[in-house]
Design a protein around this motif. Structure first.
Motif, PDB file in Angstrom:
ATOM      1  N   ASN A  33      12.770 -52.691  50.713  1.00 48.33           N
ATOM      2  CA  ASN A  33      13.837 -53.468  51.346  1.00 48.33           C
ATOM      3  C   ASN A  33      14.891 -53.878  50.327  1.00 48.33           C
ATOM      4  O   ASN A  33      16.089 -53.806  50.588  1.00 48.33           O
ATOM      5  N   HIS A  34      14.440 -54.297  49.154  1.00 48.36           N
ATOM      6  CA  HIS A  34      15.386 -54.737  48.126  1.00 48.36           C
ATOM      7  C   HIS A  34      16.212 -53.565  47.595  1.00 48.36           C
ATOM      8  O   HIS A  34      17.383 -53.734  47.247  1.00 48.36           O
ATOM      9  N   LEU A  35      15.612 -52.400  47.561  1.00 50.26           N
ATOM     10  CA  LEU A  35      16.290 -51.219  47.021  1.00 50.26           C
ATOM     11  C   LEU A  35      17.652 -50.996  47.672  1.00 50.26           C
ATOM     12  O   LEU A  35      18.626 -50.669  47.008  1.00 50.26           O
ATOM     13  N   TRP A  36      17.728 -51.189  48.983  1.00 45.76           N
ATOM     14  CA  TRP A  36      18.973 -50.920  49.711  1.00 45.76           C
ATOM     15  C   TRP A  36      19.935 -52.095  49.676  1.00 45.76           C
ATOM     16  O   TRP A  36      21.086 -51.964  50.096  1.00 45.76           O
ATOM     17  N   THR A  37      19.469 -53.231  49.210  1.00 43.24           N
ATOM     18  CA  THR A  37      20.314 -54.427  49.280  1.00 43.24           C
ATOM     19  C   THR A  37      20.493 -55.118  47.934  1.00 43.24           C
ATOM     20  O   THR A  37      20.977 -56.244  47.878  1.00 43.24           O
ATOM     21  N   CYS A  38      20.106 -54.463  46.857  1.00 42.85           N
ATOM     22  CA  CYS A  38      20.206 -55.062  45.522  1.00 42.85           C
ATOM     23  C   CYS A  38      21.654 -55.465  45.241  1.00 42.85           C
ATOM     24  O   CYS A  38      22.570 -54.663  45.413  1.00 42.85           O
ATOM     25  N   PRO A  39      21.872 -56.700  44.799  1.00 42.37           N
ATOM     26  CA  PRO A  39      23.240 -57.166  44.590  1.00 42.37           C
ATOM     27  C   PRO A  39      23.864 -56.718  43.271  1.00 42.37           C
ATOM     28  O   PRO A  39      25.036 -56.982  43.023  1.00 42.37           O
ATOM     29  N   TYR A  40      23.085 -56.038  42.405  1.00 39.43           N
ATOM     30  CA  TYR A  40      23.636 -55.621  41.116  1.00 39.43           C
ATOM     31  C   TYR A  40      24.745 -54.613  41.350  1.00 39.43           C
ATOM     32  O   TYR A  40      24.570 -53.633  42.058  1.00 39.43           O
ATOM     33  N   ILE A  41      25.886 -54.870  40.770  1.00 40.50           N
ATOM     34  CA  ILE A  41      27.053 -54.048  41.077  1.00 40.50           C
ATOM     35  C   ILE A  41      27.563 -53.336  39.834  1.00 40.50           C
ATOM     36  O   ILE A  41      27.856 -53.955  38.827  1.00 40.50           O
ATOM     37  N   LEU A  42      27.627 -52.034  39.930  1.00 44.97           N
ATOM     38  CA  LEU A  42      28.390 -51.213  39.004  1.00 44.97           C
ATOM     39  C   LEU A  42      29.467 -50.549  39.849  1.00 44.97           C
ATOM     40  O   LEU A  42      29.213 -50.207  40.999  1.00 44.97           O
ATOM     41  N   PRO A  43      30.652 -50.353  39.317  1.00 47.32           N
ATOM     42  CA  PRO A  43      31.666 -49.663  40.113  1.00 47.32           C
ATOM     43  C   PRO A  43      31.117 -48.334  40.630  1.00 47.32           C
ATOM     44  O   PRO A  43      30.511 -47.578  39.892  1.00 47.32           O
ATOM     45  N   GLU A  44      31.304 -48.082  41.876  1.00 45.57           N
ATOM     46  CA  GLU A  44      30.866 -46.860  42.553  1.00 45.57           C
ATOM     47  C   GLU A  44      29.347 -46.759  42.710  1.00 45.57           C
ATOM     48  O   GLU A  44      28.852 -45.794  43.252  1.00 45.57           O
ATOM     49  N   LEU A  45      28.585 -47.734  42.204  1.00 47.62           N
ATOM     50  CA  LEU A  45      27.125 -47.668  42.326  1.00 47.62           C
ATOM     51  C   LEU A  45      26.586 -48.955  42.932  1.00 47.62           C
ATOM     52  O   LEU A  45      25.652 -49.544  42.427  1.00 47.62           O
ATOM     53  N   ASN A  46      27.191 -49.411  43.992  1.00 46.45           N
ATOM     54  CA  ASN A  46      26.760 -50.644  44.630  1.00 46.45           C
ATOM     55  C   ASN A  46      25.885 -50.290  45.827  1.00 46.45           C
ATOM     56  O   ASN A  46      26.390 -49.897  46.871  1.00 46.45           O
ATOM     57  N   PRO A  47      24.552 -50.404  45.683  1.00 45.53           N
ATOM     58  CA  PRO A  47      23.681 -49.987  46.783  1.00 45.53           C
ATOM     59  C   PRO A  47      23.901 -50.768  48.065  1.00 45.53           C
ATOM     60  O   PRO A  47      23.774 -50.221  49.154  1.00 45.53           O
TER      61      PRO A  47
END
Length: 201
Positions: A33-47
């Motif tokens: 569940n967390h995999l699809w909603t992880c808030p860690y943001i990289l440009p173009e890699l925001n799950p």
């Protein structure tokens, strides 16, 4: 089952400390569940935003496909779009079921009011498959690039994964500095450079 960190912690607790959190955000256990909603943001890699856009794309593709089968009034469109399985904000449990490739009962029950079950499955199955492939490519593969780098930073090598527990030091012996290490503490520029060079290789 995808080998998320929580799965690896269950399978190999001697390598993956049970108190480690998501390597990307370090704020929650990394489960499916967390995999699809992880808030860690990289440009173009925001799950999180990728997941949302893929859910919307899947919903719209389903709606278009069903509308192409026979004329349906606007009530169908409104009710279909309001189904809980499209609630990607939280996301709802039925949205996460779709993400895992499972059709929620309320979706098929709703569609059965308009179409035979065989037509529903024939229509939705290829779209669900495309949805899964997109999520795999856009989220899971990117996560793996970052996860393998994180594993290396924890001293977890391919060889150590092949050895059993007797060959590895217990995870409690690993320093607390390593325990708390996450990708969120690394500058985004260095990760972008690392990802770019990894992709180019």
């Amino acid at each position: 089952m995808l080998p998320t960190l929580t799965t690896l912690q269950q399978r190999k607790p001697y390598l993956y400390s049970l108190d480690w959190l998501c390597p990307q955000c370090n704020s929650a256990p990394e489960d499916l569940n967390h995999l699809w909603t992880c808030p860690y943001i990289l440009p173009e890699l925001n799950p999180c935003s990728t997941h949302r856009s893929e859910v919307v794309k899947f919903r719209d593709s389903c709606l278009s496909s069903f509308l192409s089968l026979k004329p349906l009034d606007s009530n169908f469109q409104v009710a279909f779009s309001a189904l809980d399985c499209w609630n990607y904000e939280t996301p709802s449990s039925s949205c996460l079921w779709l993400t895992r490739g499972l059709l929620p009962a309320h979706l098929t029950n709703f569609l059965k009011q308009y179409f035979p079950l065989s037509v529903i499955y024939k229509t939705i199955s290829p779209l669900l498959n495309d949805f899964q492939i997109e999520l795999y490519g856009e989220i899971w593969l990117c996560r793996n690039v970052l996860f393998h780098a994180w594993e290396e930073s924890q001293g977890i090598s391919a060889a150590s994964k092949l050895r059993g527990p007797s060959s590895n030091p217990p995870s409690t012996a690993i320093s607390s500095h390593i325990h708390n290490s996450s990708l969120a503490s690394v500058s985004q520029d260095s990760w972008i450079s690392w990802i770019s060079s990894s992709i180019i290789r």
